[in-house]
Design an enzyme around this catalytic site. Structure first.
Site, short mmCIF file in Angstrom:
data_model
loop_
_atom_site.label_atom_id
_atom_site.label_comp_id
_atom_site.label_asym_id
_atom_site.label_seq_id
_atom_site.Cartn_x
_atom_site.Cartn_y
_atom_site.Cartn_z
N HIS A 1 -7.30 4.50 2.15
CA HIS A 1 -6.76 4.26 0.80
C HIS A 1 -7.01 5.41 -0.16
O HIS A 1 -6.77 5.28 -1.36
CB HIS A 1 -7.34 2.96 0.24
CG HIS A 1 -6.94 1.77 1.04
ND1 HIS A 1 -5.74 1.12 0.85
CD2 HIS A 1 -7.54 1.14 2.08
CE1 HIS A 1 -5.63 0.13 1.73
NE2 HIS A 1 -6.71 0.12 2.48
N SER B 1 -10.89 -1.12 0.89
CA SER B 1 -9.52 -1.65 0.91
C SER B 1 -9.35 -2.93 0.11
O SER B 1 -8.28 -3.16 -0.44
CB SER B 1 -9.08 -1.90 2.36
OG SER B 1 -9.90 -2.87 2.97
N GLU C 1 -15.83 3.33 4.49
CA GLU C 1 -14.55 3.70 3.89
C GLU C 1 -14.85 4.55 2.67
O GLU C 1 -15.93 4.45 2.09
CB GLU C 1 -13.79 2.43 3.47
CG GLU C 1 -13.38 1.58 4.65
CD GLU C 1 -12.79 0.23 4.24
OE1 GLU C 1 -12.09 0.15 3.21
OE2 GLU C 1 -13.05 -0.75 4.95
N ASP D 1 -13.50 6.59 6.82
CA ASP D 1 -12.14 6.05 6.82
C ASP D 1 -11.53 6.25 5.43
O ASP D 1 -11.92 5.59 4.47
CB ASP D 1 -12.19 4.57 7.21
CG ASP D 1 -10.80 3.94 7.31
OD1 ASP D 1 -9.82 4.55 6.84
OD2 ASP D 1 -10.70 2.81 7.85
N ASN E 1 0.83 -1.21 0.00
CA ASN E 1 0.00 0.00 0.00
C ASN E 1 0.87 1.26 0.00
O ASN E 1 0.37 2.35 0.32
CB ASN E 1 -0.90 0.02 1.23
CG ASN E 1 -1.81 -1.20 1.28
OD1 ASN E 1 -2.44 -1.56 0.29
ND2 ASN E 1 -1.88 -1.84 2.43
N HIS F 1 -13.83 -2.02 7.07
CA HIS F 1 -12.60 -2.65 7.56
C HIS F 1 -12.78 -3.23 8.98
O HIS F 1 -13.55 -2.70 9.77
CB HIS F 1 -11.50 -1.58 7.58
CG HIS F 1 -10.12 -2.11 7.82
ND1 HIS F 1 -9.57 -2.20 9.07
CD2 HIS F 1 -9.17 -2.55 6.95
CE1 HIS F 1 -8.34 -2.68 8.98
NE2 HIS F 1 -8.07 -2.90 7.70
N LYS G 1 0.15 3.95 4.80
CA LYS G 1 -0.03 3.58 3.40
C LYS G 1 0.63 4.64 2.51
O LYS G 1 1.83 4.63 2.33
CB LYS G 1 -1.50 3.33 3.12
CG LYS G 1 -1.86 1.99 3.77
CD LYS G 1 -3.28 1.71 4.04
CE LYS G 1 -3.36 0.38 4.82
NZ LYS G 1 -4.64 0.18 5.46
#
Ligand SMILES: *Cc1c(COP(=O)(O)O)cnc(C)c1O
Length: 417
Positions: free
Chosen positions: A212, A184, A180, A209, A48, A134, A243
């Site tokens: 990513h 992910s 998210e 979240d 990541n 997640h 990440k």
């Protein structure tokens, strides 16, 4: 062998028979696009480290200088005597970057969720989560003691009905929506504008979240909320420095009241030693790079790789830097990963319980440190692999065969497939 050991061994054997056993296979080189594992050089599509900052000389130098100035360890929790200058500076930098009143740094993204969600929500409140949220979001929600509801992935109708149910049955409670922004293990986006409109209509709180999306999407890499002009309407923006920032650590950015309450109630913050100050110092440097022209160039490069892969593979859109080749059966995913490894590619098989049973997949992540020919080589290897193992997954890509075929004939020098 004790009876407990015997039971644990049986549990492991059971995982083995279901192709679900995992084991550690250490890399022999630092994080990068080329890594050595078990003595073999592999092109790495499993990290990541989206912007290639894990090996950035300026960040490594900042770590060294941070340790020289502030010492190796923090010595204690921030609330005892472990709050060193870089910790506070990092939080000011994060809040300024995200445009919030305050921020709080944790030792990991996982710890951020585990501490913050139960700090802000409790028994008598309601939390509504996307089905694919997640593990740390699920665990943090469970720990909070709030009543939980789950909606199918990105299903706005079900989210709306859960919100209506929550407001009707818990009229005076806090109602939180947790999702998210870039998922992910699927790499797709949440419908953020619609979610923001819904949570406002029902007077709920949005906990987003951006693990990513941070560093990748939005102006200066500020995330999906920023990209859509929605950041001021998101109540809690969470993310990780492990990440795109190439380091370690988690953060939450929110109102002063939310952050002060987290300082008082987040158990993973209160009862855990502060992260090493050098990591905080290096994270400040990473944020500077992420927001700079160099950050823009790295973002353009990795998003360009993702778009290029999408175009030539025909497998589907890649809105950020993750693509999931969904294969279904655990054994298919494992076999594909093994055959890619035999051809020199590190592309992990993701299995239950990280993804639902029967939802096994290859997870490809792109990095600014990859070169375009490396993306081409991977795309060809994936297409070849699918043709042999799971032709059903390939209908669209097969139509693009002309394009892939042309790619195969191009000279890629060290092509190993
Ligand atoms: C990786 C990840 C986390 C955890 O972050 P760490 O810093 O690795 O602990 C949290 N949320 C999502 C969506 C993630 O992918």
């Amino acid at each position: 062998m004790s009876s407990a050991d015997a039971a644990w061994s049986r549990m492991l054997a059971d995982l083995d028979t279901r192709s679900l056993r995992r084991s550690l296979r250490p890399l022999e080189t630092p994080q990068g696009t080329e890594v050595v594992r078990d003595g073999r050089t592999l092109l790495n599509f499993s990290s990541n480290d989206y912007l290639g900052l894990a090996s950035h000389p300026a960040i490594i130098a900042a770590l060294r200088e941070g340790a020289a100035h502030h010492g190796a360890g923090s010595g204690a929790s921030r609330l005892l005597c472990g709050s060193l200058p870089p910790h506070g500076e990092l939080e000011e930098t994060l809040a300024a970057f995200k445009g919030t009143r305050a921020a709080l740094a944790f030792s990991s993204g996982f710890a951020a969720a585990l501490g913050t969600i139960p700090a802000l929500f409790g028994k008598g409140d309601v939390l509504i989560l996307d089905k694919l949220a997640h593990a740390c979001l699920i665990d943090g929600s469970r720990l909070s003691g709030a009543t939980l509801r789950v909606y199918p992935h990105n299903d706005l109708d079900r989210l709306e009905s859960h919100l209506g149910w929550a407001r009707k049955n818990f009229p005076n409670s806090r109602v939180g929506v947790i999702t998210e922004s870039v998922f992910s293990m699927d790499g797709d986006l949440c419908p953020l504008a619609e979610i923001v409109a819904l949570k406002e209509r029902f007077d709920a709180v949005l906990y987003l979240d951006e693990a990513h999306a941070f560093g990748l999407l939005g102006a200066g890499g500020r995330g999906l909320a920023d990209a859509l002009g929605l950041a001021p309407r998101v109540d809690v923006q969470m993310g990780t420095l492990s990440k795109a920032a190439g380091l370690a650590g988690g953060y939450v950015c929110a109102s002063r009241a939310a952050i002060d309450l987290a300082i008082n109630r987040a158990r993973s913050f209160i009862y855990s030693t502060a992260p090493p100050p050098a990591i905080a110092a290096a994270a400040i440097r990473a944020l500077e790079i992420i927001a700079s022209d160099e950050g823009n160039q790295r973002r353009q490069r990795v998003l360009g790789h993702a778009a290029h892969f999408a175009a030539i593979s025909g497998l589907g859109p890649v809105p950020a830097a993750i693509f999931a080749v969904k294969l279904g059966e655990e054994s298919h995913a494992l076999e594909s990963a093994r055959s890619l490894e035999a051809s020199g590619f590190l592309v992990p098989a993701i299995r239950y319980p990280t993804v639902p049973k029967g939802g096994a997949r290859l997870r490809i992540t792109f990095s600014a440190a990859h070169s375009r020919p490396e993306i081409d080589r991977l795309t060809l290897a994936i297409a070849h692999g699918l043709e042999h193992l799971c032709p059903a997954v390939l209908p669209k890509a097969a139509k693009k065969k002309g394009e892939l075929g042309a790619l195969g004939q191009r000279d890629h020098g060290t092509m190993r497939i």
